[in-house]
Design an enzyme around this catalytic site. Structure first.
Site: not given
Ligand code: VG1
Ligand code: CO
Length: 541
Positions: A113-114, A279, A281, A283-284, A378
């Site tokens: 993801s990010h 982001d 992947d 989803d955000r 998401k």
């Molecule tokens: C982060 C975000 C959380 C989200 C998760 C996965 O997690 O804060 O809201 O569900 O990433 O999203 P964390 O545990 O680092 O706070 V994604 O878009 O990375 O698949």
């Molecule tokens: Co993501």
């Protein structure tokens, strides 16, 4: 039929976090590491044999190599067919939608993801089940337990290979591999949810300017097809639209810190009318208008309040769910609509039971994530289209929509502060001491309540403990403390701050100003300076 097996030894660090297993690329490259994890999934879900799997990723560095291994392990585990996004690409929401659409028994989404990409960046893999949602906490615990005792995995010999760029059906051992257009099915689903005619008319009107920043990640091809091709937005509306293995060196997290240059486009004369970013992947989503970034909680609340204006939601909402750290703006809308609002732990998988049971229609997370019952993940572009559809129907500038919303419900100022703590043990200690201080805190001046969040799933009764510390103040403020579960180095303490402001004359303030005293109070409560030598956040979004 018997398949070639390879002897292996367990690794002790394959516990999935908030959304799948994420590690530095170098860790995934350790011999057997990736194979062990994939085999642990097949051992946990023996029913995958004989069925279809969906496979795709966010295009980051190591995506193709990982897919090649995954296909060989899947074929050797008796999977009947793999449906793979062309060039190994599928956004998280597109993969999630494709799983039930092709009748798959599950899917692997290759993404961190990010997290930054590239040889020195991160890689990740998550397993989603047949409804398209991520494996539940008890299922990922079972995968982890299996990974601790694994002694062998099955894999086809290296000679078996698949051309990921060639649409159509290929054969790998006894498994069919179908390479599909990653965008087509997703775009069809979006056309069923939204009024493409109204949105197209707005984008082609010449008086409305939109910019979408794909942050050099997976949504580029989706955004180009949907906004520029299907809706007719002028070419150039999509920025950074080509997915790059290292995201151009950036950090593909759509928030005011990591997308600062994009946000600046909206902060002066000549701002576009509407903006959004996604982001790694897909989803955000971050939603912007002239002079403002819409906070994640506000976005969910405005969507809920206006849902009946959108074709896919014209029957209204069954309920809303928000993750615990998301601001309580949506709760106010739910109360007015007379529908339930559920509070779940962070991580999209906690919404899936509520969605499957038909208890909720809209869900939102604190990190710019929103989606609905159309999917089990998401969905970034879905949220952008929801807002665009809303703007096309209301024909009002985005800031006017926000101001009217705040006038009706009050404004919930919201910020997330991230504190990077290089020593993970020290970060854990900060949380432990904070938890130990809860009984004391409860009796402190100005504190209304303080607890550690435990979630009991209303559908299956499963209990998830230690999901963050919540402290509410008597003047309508709230602070939430939790450790990030997606990082791969050191630890990040996330502190979420919010305060309700019913007075319209005070609603125009900047969130950093409105939350300044709550911010220093949170640092004092967590004893950050004393325990970790920290006096200010690493970044604020
Ligand atoms: C982060 C975000 C959380 C989200 C998760 C996965 O997690 O804060 O809201 O569900 O990433 O999203 P964390 O545990 O680092 O706070 V994604 O878009 O990375 O698949
Ligand atoms: Co993501």
């Amino acid at each position: 039929m018997s398949f070639p097996t390879v002897a292996t030894r367990p690794f002790d660090d394959q516990k999935p976090g908030t959304a799948g297993l994420r590690k530095p690329v170098a860790r995934f490259r350790v011999p057997h590491y990736l194979e062990n994890f994939i085999q642990s999934v097949f051992d946990t879900f023996p029913k995958l044999a004989g069925h279809t799997l969906v496979i795709g990723g966010d295009g980051r560095y190591f995506n193709r190599e990982a897919i090649a291994v995954l296909l060989r392990v899947a074929a050797a585990n008796g999977v009947r067919k793999a449906v793979v996004g062309r060039d190994g690409l599928l956004s998280t929401p597109a993969a999630s939608l494709l799983i039930p659409a092709v009748g798959a028994a599950g899917g692997f989404i290759l993404t961190a993801s990010h997290n930054p990409g590239g040889p020195d960046g991160d890689f990740g893999i998550k397993f989603n089940v047949d409804n398209g949602g991520q494996a539940s906490e008890s299922q990922t615990d079972a995968i982890y337990t299996r990974s601790l005792s694994i002694e062998r995995y099955s894999i086809l010999p290296e000679s078996g290979s698949v051309d990921l760029g060639a649409p159509g059906v290929q054969q790998l051992g006894g498994m069919q591999v179908e390479i599909v257009d990653p965008v087509r099915h997703y775009a069809e689903v979006m056309q069923r949810c939204f009024d493409f005619e109204a949105m197209g008319a707005l984008l082609r009107s010449g008086v409305f300017r939109m910019r979408f920043d794909a942050m050099s990640a997976v949504t580029g091809p989706y955004a180009a097809e949907i906004f520029e091709h299907l809706l007719g937005a002028p070419a150039g509306s999509v920025l950074h639209g080509v997915p790059l293995a290292d995201f151009g060196g950036g950090h593909p997290d759509p928030n005011p810190h990591d997308a600062a240059d994009f946000v600046r486009l909206f902060m002066g004369e000549g701002s576009p009318d509407f903006g959004a970013a996604s982001d790694g992947d897909g989803d955000r989503n971050m939603i912007l208008g002239p002079g403002m970034v819409v906070s994640p909680g506000d976005s969910l609340a405005v969507m809920a309040a206006n849902a009946r204006l959108i074709p896919g939601y014209k029957e209204g909402l069954a309920g809303i769910a928000r993750s615990m750290p998301t601001s309580r703006a949506a709760d106010r809308v739910a109360a007015k609509l007379g529908i339930p609002c559920y509070e779940t732990p962070t991580g999209w998988r906690f919404f899936c039971n509520l969605l499957d049971a038909g208890k909720v229609t809209l869900c939102g997370e604190e990190s710019f994530g929103t989606s609905s019952s159309h999917a089990r993940e998401k969905d970034g572009l879905w949220a952008v289209l929801f807002w665009l559809n809303l703007l096309a129907v209301r024909r009002e500038p985005l800031p006017a929509i926000m101001r009217k919303h705040w006038a009706e419900y009050g404004r919930d100022f919201f910020l997330r502060e991230d504190y990077d703590i290089p020593d993970a043990a020290r970060a854990a200690d900060v949380m432990r001491r904070l938890e130990a201080a809860l009984p004391d805190l409860q009796s402190k001046d100005g504190i209304a309540s303080a607890d550690s969040f435990t979630y009991t799933d209303p559908v299956d009764g499963s209990v998830s403990r230690n999901q963050g510390i919540r402290v509410s103040t008597r003047d309508g403020g709230r602070m939430v403390f939790r450790l990030s579960g997606t990082g791969t180095r050191g630890a990040t303490l996330r502190v979420y701050l919010e305060r309700h402001e019913p007075d319209v004359s005070k609603q125009g303030a900047a969130a950093v100003t409105a939350l300044a005293s709550l911010s220093s109070r949170a640092r004092a409560i967590a004893r950050l300076e004393e325990l970790a030598g920290i006096t200010k956040p690493t970044n604020v979004t």
